[in-house]
Design a protein around this motif. Structure first.
Motif, PDB file in Angstrom:
ATOM      1  N   LYS A  41      28.727 -13.073 -24.906  1.00  0.00           N
ATOM      2  CA  LYS A  41      27.384 -12.870 -24.315  1.00  0.00           C
ATOM      3  C   LYS A  41      27.093 -11.398 -24.027  1.00  0.00           C
ATOM      4  CE  LYS A  41      25.330 -16.938 -23.535  1.00  0.00           C
ATOM      5  NZ  LYS A  41      25.489 -18.019 -22.579  1.00  0.00           N
ATOM      6  N   TRP A  42      28.111 -10.686 -23.500  1.00  0.00           N
ATOM      7  CA  TRP A  42      27.841  -9.309 -23.053  1.00  0.00           C
ATOM      8  C   TRP A  42      27.452  -8.396 -24.212  1.00  0.00           C
ATOM      9  CZ3 TRP A  42      30.847  -5.494 -25.201  1.00  0.00           C
ATOM     10  CH2 TRP A  42      32.095  -5.865 -25.713  1.00  0.00           C
ATOM     11  N   ARG A  43      27.793  -8.798 -25.455  1.00  0.00           N
ATOM     12  CA  ARG A  43      27.476  -7.908 -26.588  1.00  0.00           C
ATOM     13  C   ARG A  43      26.020  -8.015 -27.020  1.00  0.00           C
ATOM     14  NH1 ARG A  43      32.014  -7.660 -31.131  1.00  0.00           N
ATOM     15  NH2 ARG A  43      30.569  -6.059 -31.845  1.00  0.00           N
ATOM     16  N   ARG A  44      25.349  -9.053 -26.555  1.00  0.00           N
ATOM     17  CA  ARG A  44      23.931  -9.257 -26.904  1.00  0.00           C
ATOM     18  C   ARG A  44      23.706  -9.097 -28.419  1.00  0.00           C
ATOM     19  NH1 ARG A  44      20.250  -6.070 -22.715  1.00  0.00           N
ATOM     20  NH2 ARG A  44      21.252  -4.282 -23.650  1.00  0.00           N
ATOM     21  N   MET A  45      24.434  -9.891 -29.169  1.00  0.00           N
ATOM     22  CA  MET A  45      24.309  -9.855 -30.629  1.00  0.00           C
ATOM     23  C   MET A  45      23.487 -11.059 -31.065  1.00  0.00           C
ATOM     24  SD  MET A  45      26.012  -7.511 -32.376  1.00  0.00           S
ATOM     25  CE  MET A  45      26.686  -8.230 -33.860  1.00  0.00           C
ATOM     26  N   PHE A  76      16.492 -11.014 -39.463  1.00  0.00           N
ATOM     27  CA  PHE A  76      16.817 -10.103 -38.353  1.00  0.00           C
ATOM     28  C   PHE A  76      18.336  -9.939 -38.335  1.00  0.00           C
ATOM     29  CE2 PHE A  76      12.868 -12.234 -37.173  1.00  0.00           C
ATOM     30  CZ  PHE A  76      12.075 -11.160 -36.788  1.00  0.00           C
ATOM     31  N   GLU A  77      18.780  -8.696 -38.480  1.00  0.00           N
ATOM     32  CA  GLU A  77      20.226  -8.468 -38.521  1.00  0.00           C
ATOM     33  C   GLU A  77      20.589  -7.403 -37.499  1.00  0.00           C
ATOM     34  OE1 GLU A  77      20.986  -7.250 -42.484  1.00  0.00           O
ATOM     35  OE2 GLU A  77      19.781  -8.865 -43.336  1.00  0.00           O
ATOM     36  N   MET A  78      21.905  -7.321 -37.208  1.00  0.00           N
ATOM     37  CA  MET A  78      22.293  -6.405 -36.135  1.00  0.00           C
ATOM     38  C   MET A  78      23.676  -5.826 -36.371  1.00  0.00           C
ATOM     39  SD  MET A  78      21.652  -7.336 -32.215  1.00  0.00           S
ATOM     40  CE  MET A  78      19.980  -7.768 -32.518  1.00  0.00           C
ATOM     41  N   VAL A  79      23.866  -4.578 -35.970  1.00  0.00           N
ATOM     42  CA  VAL A  79      25.183  -3.940 -35.971  1.00  0.00           C
ATOM     43  C   VAL A  79      25.420  -3.434 -34.558  1.00  0.00           C
ATOM     44  CG1 VAL A  79      26.526  -2.003 -36.849  1.00  0.00           C
ATOM     45  CG2 VAL A  79      24.866  -3.132 -38.329  1.00  0.00           C
ATOM     46  N   TYR A  92      15.553  -0.448 -35.608  1.00  0.00           N
ATOM     47  CA  TYR A  92      15.629   0.190 -34.277  1.00  0.00           C
ATOM     48  C   TYR A  92      17.066   0.634 -34.096  1.00  0.00           C
ATOM     49  CZ  TYR A  92      16.056   0.323 -29.167  1.00  0.00           C
ATOM     50  OH  TYR A  92      16.305   0.695 -27.869  1.00  0.00           O
ATOM     51  N   SER A  93      17.265   1.854 -33.594  1.00  0.00           N
ATOM     52  CA  SER A  93      18.652   2.248 -33.311  1.00  0.00           C
ATOM     53  C   SER A  93      18.714   2.808 -31.904  1.00  0.00           C
ATOM     54  CB  SER A  93      19.092   3.303 -34.319  1.00  0.00           C
ATOM     55  OG  SER A  93      19.205   4.547 -33.687  1.00  0.00           O
ATOM     56  N   VAL A  94      19.787   2.477 -31.208  1.00  0.00           N
ATOM     57  CA  VAL A  94      19.985   3.059 -29.877  1.00  0.00           C
ATOM     58  C   VAL A  94      21.410   3.576 -29.810  1.00  0.00           C
ATOM     59  CG1 VAL A  94      20.558   0.805 -28.868  1.00  0.00           C
ATOM     60  CG2 VAL A  94      19.946   2.678 -27.371  1.00  0.00           C
ATOM     61  N   LEU A  95      21.531   4.778 -29.247  1.00  0.00           N
ATOM     62  CA  LEU A  95      22.848   5.400 -29.184  1.00  0.00           C
ATOM     63  C   LEU A  95      23.054   5.883 -27.750  1.00  0.00           C
ATOM     64  CD1 LEU A  95      25.247   7.185 -30.216  1.00  0.00           C
ATOM     65  CD2 LEU A  95      23.562   8.835 -30.916  1.00  0.00           C
ATOM     66  N   THR A  96      24.024   5.314 -27.048  1.00  0.00           N
ATOM     67  CA  THR A  96      24.342   5.805 -25.699  1.00  0.00           C
ATOM     68  C   THR A  96      25.811   6.195 -25.704  1.00  0.00           C
ATOM     69  OG1 THR A  96      24.971   3.629 -24.918  1.00  0.00           O
ATOM     70  CG2 THR A  96      22.682   4.256 -24.607  1.00  0.00           C
ATOM     71  N   LYS A  97      26.311   6.562 -24.516  1.00  0.00           N
ATOM     72  CA  LYS A  97      27.677   7.072 -24.467  1.00  0.00           C
ATOM     73  C   LYS A  97      28.664   6.020 -24.964  1.00  0.00           C
ATOM     74  CE  LYS A  97      29.323   8.281 -20.495  1.00  0.00           C
ATOM     75  NZ  LYS A  97      29.070   8.887 -19.197  1.00  0.00           N
ATOM     76  N   GLU A  98      28.453   4.741 -24.550  1.00  0.00           N
ATOM     77  CA  GLU A  98      29.484   3.781 -24.909  1.00  0.00           C
ATOM     78  C   GLU A  98      29.112   2.775 -25.986  1.00  0.00           C
ATOM     79  OE1 GLU A  98      27.231   3.070 -21.493  1.00  0.00           O
ATOM     80  OE2 GLU A  98      29.129   4.182 -21.321  1.00  0.00           O
ATOM     81  N   ASP A  99      27.879   2.806 -26.496  1.00  0.00           N
ATOM     82  CA  ASP A  99      27.699   1.943 -27.651  1.00  0.00           C
ATOM     83  C   ASP A  99      26.565   2.370 -28.553  1.00  0.00           C
ATOM     84  OD1 ASP A  99      26.186  -1.130 -26.324  1.00  0.00           O
ATOM     85  OD2 ASP A  99      25.416   0.899 -26.441  1.00  0.00           O
ATOM     86  N   PHE A 100      26.618   1.786 -29.741  1.00  0.00           N
ATOM     87  CA  PHE A 100      25.674   2.176 -30.781  1.00  0.00           C
ATOM     88  C   PHE A 100      25.183   0.876 -31.396  1.00  0.00           C
ATOM     89  CE2 PHE A 100      25.291   2.918 -35.446  1.00  0.00           C
ATOM     90  CZ  PHE A 100      24.173   3.732 -35.428  1.00  0.00           C
ATOM     91  N   ARG A 101      23.863   0.722 -31.496  1.00  0.00           N
ATOM     92  CA  ARG A 101      23.352  -0.530 -32.027  1.00  0.00           C
ATOM     93  C   ARG A 101      22.245  -0.245 -33.035  1.00  0.00           C
ATOM     94  NH1 ARG A 101      23.299  -5.547 -29.587  1.00  0.00           N
ATOM     95  NH2 ARG A 101      24.018  -4.629 -27.646  1.00  0.00           N
ATOM     96  N   LEU A 102      22.294  -1.013 -34.127  1.00  0.00           N
ATOM     97  CA  LEU A 102      21.186  -0.984 -35.075  1.00  0.00           C
ATOM     98  C   LEU A 102      20.631  -2.396 -35.124  1.00  0.00           C
ATOM     99  CD1 LEU A 102      22.742   0.961 -38.093  1.00  0.00           C
ATOM    100  CD2 LEU A 102      21.071   1.819 -36.460  1.00  0.00           C
ATOM    101  N   ALA A 103      19.306  -2.529 -34.991  1.00  0.00           N
ATOM    102  CA  ALA A 103      18.684  -3.850 -35.092  1.00  0.00           C
ATOM    103  C   ALA A 103      17.629  -3.751 -36.173  1.00  0.00           C
ATOM    104  CB  ALA A 103      18.060  -4.236 -33.760  1.00  0.00           C
TER     105      ALA A 103
END
Length: 953
Positions: free
Chosen positions: A132-136, A150-153, A932-943
């Motif tokens: 759940k915490w990964r929100r994938m 809709f895909e996600m990394v 959409y891409s978000v990059l913070t200190k502890e994670d990187f996500r592409l949606a």
């Protein structure tokens, strides 16, 4: 069905209402929860123009390209990532379950795909996979001949080539795999977020109150009788600045691993949010919670202060414990020598002897300061002796007529200028600063001794309203008022004994004699009878007339017979009894038979009652039951006051009859009619009302048994000695916990007033609403005896939340220099900006980096950056304003070798890339693609949401 809707307005994702519907389904023994999230929208007007276009794209696909709601400040993560207004999420129902294997995930996706195809549903469906915490999420949306996947990394560690725009563009293009050769342009929206954590140039203004200054009586810090207010730490922990480029086209801006054009100062949009400290420590909140903890303590005062407080089981102790029985035993010694006070005073000396000065929980200075604050009249007493104490009684002032003052009746506390209220505040402060529960026990012991001293020496207690106990206040307040009533009666009696009745100060009831005259002349009703003076009471040895002596009995009966005879036989027997206890003649009324003027007697005032006594009495009356003798007994008990008044009336008006008494006491029960007598003259004939003529009527019975006894020789209706001892005993046995329970309404009352006063300075509309809620909530909870702890905790939590909001407002005001701002318009803008920061999740900055708020935020960041550089560099750097003035454009600033950059590295980078291209073949329909891409200190996500034409594939 096919959803049609208008393109979305700007910002509707934040301002609009989101709703969700939940359901559960089982799929091969595995429970899934299904949630439908959607934005509530007004139904659009069905016009002719809104005919459904034949091959219109499904709404979600149109939303992918809509730019009005990028980066909503508060929304479901899928809304932020894909810009959707409606979607369905399927997730494992149990929190710890997760779809981890790829085959399960594919099974779910194919089921969804079939379901969407079979139903023709155009709402996107997502499946939550992984923990759940990964929100994938993976999902899909279908329309006529089109499909979006809709895909996600989600990665912990960012591959270096994707930390900048050019790398992300490469992924996006390769993912689309567009067959066209000049690619249609990609539009970009970029947001960089910077976090400011240390506000070094701004220290938190709340200094802890200076305890020593209190004792010296200096103003400053915290005075007794005032509650503290404000946060002890900064209630705003971080400021997040989001700099946004809402609409860029590929090629306008360079951002790669060696150079970037994205300078926050140049960004066209700035918005700010503040991160509030979780439950900042606030003074008022701490005071309240600590005081509330007292309510749960079990120890008694003796246990807290130690048994050694009273001598080892010796003679003195025997003295104290048997004081009351000694008082009541027949004693050959003159009784006043052996009063309880003498013992208590000797005990007080013993306590002092036993407890070293250092040991005592409150040091003498603090104790004296408090006692002077509680009893301001004690200072005058030394100066001009006996009488001045009464005149200082603050209760004589008429109460101020405003709603804040009258809160006490809603909260069942005590008026805010009363002794009880002040005592509550002092105990609250002692509990916090001066020795906790021990200090509370110590002050309470001193307070009870002071009460005893005042009772013994006829000094009225200051800070209490005159008159009987006010049942709108808390029980402790009523008890103190009761004690005051006792002192007043005793004082009046003692003065009566001295014989000097009329030259006394108006503090006691001694002046009441005069007052009574004014009232009763114009209205004969009993209620108006104010001045029933007590001066003429006899000495204390004669006070208890349990029964009359034989001679008096005979005399009384003789008079009764004489009177009845007189009434029947036309006054043959002259009545020779001397009238006693007259107050003054009653205007025009005369006695019916002798025709003498009717005198109003001096009567006893009814006994004042506190609510616990009233309850006891009603219980006793209820227990008497409904039997005949029970009812009779009840009537007798309730008519004690009536009987006393009848006896006084008979003594003052020899030869009177019941009709006379009724005409004075209850005029409505005497009905007068005009009748014509034998001679033809009109005369007024009166008779008793129907309820007075009922056989075995209570009044008639009471009249028969009443003997002519003036008030001063009757058995007292209100035995002040006994009542005062009861009150003093009640006060002495209160444990600190009981005390805290009694006074909690006063403390909540005081806290609400304090919060109101502080809010008035800041003027925050949301706080006004919460304060109203607190008042209505508290008045419901506190009205009942022994409210539940949980409800009290809720009230305290609400007060604490208001205090935190006000502290935040002050913190922001100081940080943004609202007070220092000279320009009125700018000041107003800043004030509005600060208020919005408190109430909205994200506030856009007018004028971005160049507006008044923007330049302040810029300075805050610059100075924070300076501080992070090493100190020698800081000392070499030129002053802040100079540097800002010197370097205009970002290029110059970047070329200034050695100059500190104004902003830290961005904490978060978000990029949205969109385009419309035909997929999968060059001749397919052009469809929206978005990443959409978000990059913070502890994670990187592409949606990514990639659409394809399914017509030929």
């Amino acid at each position: 069905g096919i959803s049609s809707g208008k393109p979305l307005e700007k910002g509707v994702y934040t301002t609009g209402a989101w709703e969700e519907k939940l359901d559960e389904i089982s799929f091969a023994d595995f429970k899934f929860s299904i949630t439908h999230h959607y934005l509530v929208q007004e139904p659009s007007d069905k016009d002719g123009k809104e005919e459904l276009v034949e091959d219109a794209l499904p709404l979600p696909m149109q939303d992918l390209l809509c730019m009005n709601n990028d980066f909503p400040p508060r929304a479901h993560c899928l809304v932020r990532w894909y810009g959707l207004r409606e979607f369905v999420v399927i997730a494992p129902a149990a929190n710890n379950d997760a779809v981890l294997s790829e085959s399960k995930c594919n099974l779910l996706l194919s089921s969804i795909s079939i379901a969407l195809g079979n139903t023709g549903c155009q709402v996107p469906l997502f499946v939550q996979i992984h923990h759940k915490w990964r929100r994938m999420y993976v999902g899909e949306c279908q329309g006529p001949g089109v499909r979006t996947d809709f895909e996600m990394v989600h990665l912990r560690k960012v591959p270096n080539q994707y930390t900048h725009l050019s790398g992300l563009l490469d992924i996006f293009k390769s993912k689309i795999g567009c067959p066209l050769t000049p690619l249609p342009p990609v539009s970009m929206a970029i947001r960089l977020t910077y976090v400011l954590q240390d506000w070094q140039q701004y220290f938190w203004p709340q200094q802890p109150p200076d305890i020593d200054a209190l004792v010296g009586g200096e103003v400053g810090g915290l005075e007794f009788g005032k509650l503290p207010f404000g946060a002890c730490e900064d209630p705003i922990s971080e400021l997040h600045l989001a700099t946004t480029w809402p609409h860029l086209t590929e090629g306008i801006i360079v951002d790669n691993d060696v150079y970037s054009d994205l300078d926050p100062v140049q960004a066209p949009q700035w918005s700010v949010r503040v991160r509030k400290a979780d439950n900042p420590q606030c003074l008022l909140g701490d005071f309240l919670t600590e005081f509330f903890k007292l309510c749960r303590r079990k120890e008694s005062t003796d246990e807290i202060l130690g048994r050694s407080a009273f001598e080892e089981e010796g003679k003195e102790v025997a003295d104290i414990t048997h004081a009351l029985s000694k008082l009541t035993e027949p004693a050959p010694v003159p009784i006043h020598k052996l009063s309880v006070t003498n013992m208590v005073h000797s005990a007080k000396k013993k306590i002092r002897k036993h407890r070293g000065v250092d040991e005592s929980p409150l040091n003498n200075e603090v104790l004296n300061t408090i006692l002077l604050f509680l009893f301001p009249d004690a200072a005058d007493k030394l100066a001009d002796g006996f009488e001045s104490r009464t005149s200082a009684s603050a209760g004589n002032n008429p109460p101020p007529e405003n709603e804040d003052y009258n809160l006490f009746s809603q909260f069942k506390s005590a008026p805010s200028d009363s002794l009880t209220y002040k005592l509550a505040l002092c105990l609250c402060m002692i509990n916090f600063y001066h020795g906790g529960v021990k200090g509370v026990a110590h002050l309470w012991q001193e307070f009870v001794l002071e009460m005893r001293y005042r009772w013994e020496n006829n000094y009225l207690i200051p800070g209490l309203a005159n008159g009987p106990p006010d049942l709108r206040c808390c029980l402790l307040h009523q008890k103190l008022q009761m004690l005051n009533c006792c002192i007043e009666r005793k004082k009046a009696r003692d003065e009566g004994k001295k014989g000097s009745v009329f030259d006394r100060s108006p503090g006691g009831t001694s002046g009441d004699t005069g007052r009574g005259v004014d009232h009763s002349g114009d209205n004969p009703d009993k209620e108006k009878e104010v001045g029933k003076s007590w001066e003429s009471w006899s000495d204390s040895e004669e006070e208890f007339f349990e029964c009359l002596s034989d001679t008096e009995d005979l005399k009384g009966n003789g008079q009764e017979n004489g009177k009845k005879g007189g009434a029947k036989e036309g006054n043959k027997e002259p009545v020779t009894i001397k009238p006693e206890g007259r107050l003054h003649p009653h205007g025009k009324l005369t006695l019916l038979h002798p025709g003498e003027p009717l005198y109003i007697p001096i009567t006893q005032e009814p006994a004042p009652m506190t609510e616990d006594l009233l309850e006891e009495q009603s219980e006793v009356l209820a227990k008497l039951g409904t039997s005949a003798e029970g009812a009779h007994l009840r009537a007798r008990m309730q008519s004690a006051c009536l009987l006393s008044d009848m006896e006084s009336f008979k003594a003052a008006n020899p030869g009177c009859c019941l009709e006379d008494f009724v005409r004075w006491y209850s005029p409505r029960d005497y009905i007068e009619e005009e009748v014509v007598d034998e001679k033809g003259n009109i005369v007024i004939k009166g008779e008793l009302s129907a309820r007075m003529k009922i056989p075995s009527n209570m009044w008639v019975e009471a009249w028969e048994t009443a003997k002519p006894v003036p008030a001063r020789r009757q058995k007292r209706l209100f035995d002040d000695t006994r009542e005062a001892e009861k009150v003093l005993h009640y006060l002495a046995v209160q444990k600190p916990a009981d005390l805290a329970r009694h006074l909690l309404p006063c403390i909540i009352h005081a806290a609400v007033l304090k919060v109101k006063e502080e809010e008035a300075v800041e003027d925050i509309s949301s706080v006004k609403k919460i304060i109203k809620q607190i008042i209505s909530h508290s008045s419901k909870v506190l009205r009942f005896p022994n409210p539940e702890d949980k409800k009290l905790e809720e009230i305290i939590a609400q007060i604490m939340s208001v205090e935190a909001i006000i502290a935040r407002a002050r913190s922001l005001k100081a940080k943004f220099g609202v007070e220092k701002c000279e320009n009125e318009d700018e000041k107003e803008d800043l004030q509005r900006f600060v208020n919005c920061l408190l109430e909205q999740p994200e506030v856009s900055v007018l004028g971005a980096g160049r507006g008044p708020a923007g330049s302040i935020i810029h300075k805050l960041f610059v100075s924070a950056q300076r501080l992070t550089e090493s100190s020698d560099e800081v000392s070499a750097a030129p002053p802040l304003d100079e540097e800002l003035r010197r370097s205009g454009s970002s290029e110059e600033r970047r070329l200034n070798v050695g100059a500190v950059s104004d902003f830290p590295l961005p904490t978060g980078r978000e990029v949205i890339l969109r385009t419309t291209v035909p997929r999968p073949a060059p001749y397919s329909k052009p469809l929206p693609q978005r990443m959409y891409s978000v990059l913070t200190k502890e994670d990187f996500r592409l949606a990514g949401a990639f659409s394809a034409d399914t017509t030929f594939f």
